[in-house]
Design a protein around this motif. Structure first.
Motif, PDB file in Angstrom:
ATOM      1  N   PRO A 142       0.802  -1.237   0.000  1.00 37.81           N
ATOM      2  CA  PRO A 142       0.000   0.000   0.000  1.00 37.81           C
ATOM      3  C   PRO A 142       0.829   1.278   0.000  1.00 37.81           C
ATOM      4  O   PRO A 142       0.452   2.271  -0.620  1.00 37.81           O
ATOM      5  N   ILE A 143       1.964   1.276   0.691  1.00 38.80           N
ATOM      6  CA  ILE A 143       2.803   2.483   0.728  1.00 38.80           C
ATOM      7  C   ILE A 143       3.420   2.739  -0.639  1.00 38.80           C
ATOM      8  O   ILE A 143       3.385   3.861  -1.169  1.00 38.80           O
ATOM      9  N   ILE A 144       3.975   1.682  -1.239  1.00 34.55           N
ATOM     10  CA  ILE A 144       4.587   1.832  -2.564  1.00 34.55           C
ATOM     11  C   ILE A 144       3.511   2.142  -3.600  1.00 34.55           C
ATOM     12  O   ILE A 144       3.737   2.924  -4.531  1.00 34.55           O
ATOM     13  N   ALA A 145       2.332   1.527  -3.448  1.00 34.09           N
ATOM     14  CA  ALA A 145       1.234   1.806  -4.383  1.00 34.09           C
ATOM     15  C   ALA A 145       0.867   3.281  -4.347  1.00 34.09           C
ATOM     16  O   ALA A 145       0.584   3.887  -5.389  1.00 34.09           O
ATOM     17  N   TRP A 146       0.876   3.869  -3.151  1.00 34.28           N
ATOM     18  CA  TRP A 146       0.577   5.303  -3.048  1.00 34.28           C
ATOM     19  C   TRP A 146       1.663   6.130  -3.729  1.00 34.28           C
ATOM     20  O   TRP A 146       1.368   7.070  -4.465  1.00 34.28           O
ATOM     21  N   LEU A 147       2.915   5.774  -3.503  1.00 35.11           N
ATOM     22  CA  LEU A 147       4.016   6.507  -4.124  1.00 35.11           C
ATOM     23  C   LEU A 147       3.987   6.387  -5.647  1.00 35.11           C
ATOM     24  O   LEU A 147       4.298   7.339  -6.365  1.00 35.11           O
ATOM     25  N   MET A 148       3.568   5.209  -6.128  1.00 35.20           N
ATOM     26  CA  MET A 148       3.591   4.977  -7.568  1.00 35.20           C
ATOM     27  C   MET A 148       2.451   5.680  -8.295  1.00 35.20           C
ATOM     28  O   MET A 148       2.348   5.598  -9.515  1.00 35.20           O
ATOM     29  N   GLN A 149       1.604   6.372  -7.559  1.00 37.91           N
ATOM     30  CA  GLN A 149       0.626   7.248  -8.210  1.00 37.91           C
ATOM     31  C   GLN A 149       1.323   8.436  -8.875  1.00 37.91           C
ATOM     32  O   GLN A 149       0.788   9.047  -9.795  1.00 37.91           O
ATOM     33  N   PHE A 150       2.514   8.755  -8.372  1.00 39.30           N
ATOM     34  CA  PHE A 150       3.262   9.901  -8.879  1.00 39.30           C
ATOM     35  C   PHE A 150       4.272   9.414  -9.915  1.00 39.30           C
ATOM     36  O   PHE A 150       5.056   8.496  -9.661  1.00 39.30           O
ATOM     37  N   GLY A 151       4.232  10.047 -11.086  1.00 42.87           N
ATOM     38  CA  GLY A 151       5.040   9.582 -12.203  1.00 42.87           C
ATOM     39  C   GLY A 151       6.520   9.479 -11.896  1.00 42.87           C
ATOM     40  O   GLY A 151       7.184   8.519 -12.320  1.00 42.87           O
ATOM     41  N   GLY A 152       7.069  10.438 -11.169  1.00 44.89           N
ATOM     42  CA  GLY A 152       8.496  10.412 -10.863  1.00 44.89           C
ATOM     43  C   GLY A 152       8.895   9.188 -10.059  1.00 44.89           C
ATOM     44  O   GLY A 152       9.893   8.526 -10.364  1.00 44.89           O
ATOM     45  N   PHE A 153       8.125   8.874  -9.018  1.00 44.13           N
ATOM     46  CA  PHE A 153       8.408   7.676  -8.225  1.00 44.13           C
ATOM     47  C   PHE A 153       8.181   6.423  -9.057  1.00 44.13           C
ATOM     48  O   PHE A 153       8.960   5.463  -8.967  1.00 44.13           O
ATOM     49  N   ARG A 154       7.111   6.400  -9.838  1.00 41.56           N
ATOM     50  CA  ARG A 154       6.792   5.211 -10.634  1.00 41.56           C
ATOM     51  C   ARG A 154       7.921   4.897 -11.619  1.00 41.56           C
ATOM     52  O   ARG A 154       8.339   3.744 -11.755  1.00 41.56           O
ATOM     53  N   LEU A 164      13.979   3.149  -3.260  1.00 42.23           N
ATOM     54  CA  LEU A 164      13.641   3.677  -1.935  1.00 42.23           C
ATOM     55  C   LEU A 164      14.695   3.297  -0.899  1.00 42.23           C
ATOM     56  O   LEU A 164      14.958   4.061   0.041  1.00 42.23           O
ATOM     57  N   VAL A 165      15.283   2.114  -1.063  1.00 40.65           N
ATOM     58  CA  VAL A 165      16.358   1.701  -0.153  1.00 40.65           C
ATOM     59  C   VAL A 165      17.529   2.662  -0.282  1.00 40.65           C
ATOM     60  O   VAL A 165      18.136   3.084   0.715  1.00 40.65           O
ATOM     61  N   LYS A 166      17.848   3.049  -1.512  1.00 45.88           N
ATOM     62  CA  LYS A 166      18.966   3.963  -1.748  1.00 45.88           C
ATOM     63  C   LYS A 166      18.663   5.351  -1.191  1.00 45.88           C
ATOM     64  O   LYS A 166      19.557   6.024  -0.670  1.00 45.88           O
ATOM     65  N   VAL A 167      17.400   5.777  -1.303  1.00 44.52           N
ATOM     66  CA  VAL A 167      17.020   7.057  -0.708  1.00 44.52           C
ATOM     67  C   VAL A 167      17.192   7.003   0.812  1.00 44.52           C
ATOM     68  O   VAL A 167      17.755   7.923   1.424  1.00 44.52           O
ATOM     69  N   ALA A 168      16.726   5.900   1.409  1.00 40.77           N
ATOM     70  CA  ALA A 168      16.842   5.748   2.867  1.00 40.77           C
ATOM     71  C   ALA A 168      18.310   5.715   3.292  1.00 40.77           C
ATOM     72  O   ALA A 168      18.680   6.327   4.307  1.00 40.77           O
ATOM     73  N   ILE A 169      19.138   5.006   2.521  1.00 41.95           N
ATOM     74  CA  ILE A 169      20.566   4.935   2.845  1.00 41.95           C
ATOM     75  C   ILE A 169      21.187   6.324   2.793  1.00 41.95           C
ATOM     76  O   ILE A 169      21.889   6.748   3.715  1.00 41.95           O
TER      77      ILE A 169
END
Length: 384
Positions: A142-154, A164-169
């Motif tokens: 559900p969290i990734i599904a919400w993010l993937m609504q936005f073209g840049g994240f998708r 997302l792991v790289k962003v967190a790192i």
């Protein structure tokens, strides 16, 4: 003329090429809904209520003329696929085709529920099956599904599921290193100057996030939709990859040398803006806090003299556009995508650990280079 004769909940389809096909209408109804358009039945009309009234979804896109796409119907019914055309040489290039619609249905989704670019790519059969499966699998979270609504994240998650792991790192490393540096610099005054610490860390986090975001490899399911992004840079550098060293995504034409060079220039321009405004925010907040402190507490002595906001912002923007831009393009496109993720393709834990190691080293290198950069510009003296 292709005809459908309904017999209870089963039907026999007589195709213009001869032969018959018996099928369970209830089981096949949803499958037809995403693959084809509506068609009249001999014993009644589908209309808007489906084969059996409102209890069953409408039977959609079953062509009534042999000239429409008879081969598609044969494949949909489980028959043999049509012979390859003279242009495909028996190879579908990994595209989903009608199998893409089947994957969507198998995941309990409809074409209407997909983002515009994904839905159009499925209809056209231009999205590779593995890429569509990746989208469907990731969107079950559900969290990734919400993010993937936005073209840049998708686009970034489709190209790199570990984005997302790289962003967190990167953000985690940024918080730890910046906080450690602030504590080492301020010493006993750390707690009393938390407002300054917060301002500096906010500036660093904005920069860290954008340094992962901009050079990250991307995959656009429908390039015609992605290319309509507004902005002068998008128009000038249309066709350039987001990372100069990224692999060519499935379904893309190979990037030219000029396009790859354009990626460095475009990201450099963006990172200059990011660095300039991040520094403007951070330095501006710090100077403002110093001024407030001096007004409230005349005995307060700032650790450093107020900085020139415009000069420092321009310097940081230039540093981001040059050193940071090249380092992070190489890190994301060569070290990670072409190196770590190829050698340890089936072991995401090792990939994450190695990404953490190389990004930590890159952050440390960047800190050293930033000090040298300020020294070259004459904005900071280095004691010996």
């Amino acid at each position: 003329m292709m005809t459908v004769v309904r017999q209870g909940i089963r039907a026999t389809i007589r195709c213009p090429r001869g032969g018959r096909k018996s099928l369970d209408l209830i089981a096949m109804n949803a499958h037809f809904q995403s693959l084809m358009g509506r068609m009249p039945l001999i014993n009644g009309q589908c209309g808007g209520k489906g084969l059996f009234g409102s209890k069953v979804a409408p039977l959609t896109r079953c062509y009534s003329a042999a000239a429409d796409q008879p081969d598609d119907l044969g494949v949909a019914l489980g028959g043999n696929p049509p012979p390859p055309s003279e242009n495909d040489n028996g190879d579908d290039d990994g595209n989903g085709g009608h199998g893409g619609a089947a994957l969507v249905l198998a995941a309990g989704r409809t074409l209407e529920s997909l983002p515009l670019d994904i839905g159009q790519a499925v209809q056209k059969g231009t999205i590779p099956a593995d890429m569509l499966k990746r989208y469907l699998d990731m969107s079950s979270n559900p969290i990734i599904a919400w993010l993937m609504q936005f073209g840049g994240f998708r686009e970034r998650l489709l190209a790199d599921p570990g984005f997302l792991v790289k962003v967190a790192i990167e953000v985690g490393i940024g918080i730890c290193t910046k906080t450690t540096a602030e504590y080492a610099k301020r010493g006993e005054q750390f707690e009393s100057q938390l407002d300054f610490v917060f301002a500096n860390i906010c500036m660093a986090l904005i920069a860290d996030f954008m340094l992962v975001w901009l050079p990250a490899p991307t995959y656009a399911a429908n390039k015609s939709v992605a290319s309509k992004a507004p902005g002068m840079l998008s128009n000038i550098f249309a066709g350039c990859p987001d990372n100069a060293f990224q692999k060519v995504p499935p379904g893309y034409e190979p990037f030219t040398f000029v396009q790859r060079c354009g990626s460095v220039v475009r990201n450099g321009a963006k990172l200059f803006g990011v660095g300039f405004f991040a520094s403007l925010l951070g330095v501006g907040m710090t100077n403002g806090l110093v001024a407030i402190r001096e007004m409230l507490d005349p005995s307060f002595v700032p650790l450093n003299a107020p900085q020139d906001v415009a000069v420092m912002s321009g310097a940081y923007g230039l540093y981001m556009a040059s050193s940071s831009n090249l380092r992070y393009q190489i890190l994301a496109g060569i070290v990670e995508e072409r190196g770590i993720e190829v050698l340890f393709k089936n072991n995401p834990a090792i990939c994450a650990a190695l990404s953490f190691a190389v990004r930590t080293g890159n952050t440390f290198l960047g800190s050293l280079l930033w000090v040298d950069f300020l020294s070259i510009l004459g904005l900071q003296k280095i004691g010996h």
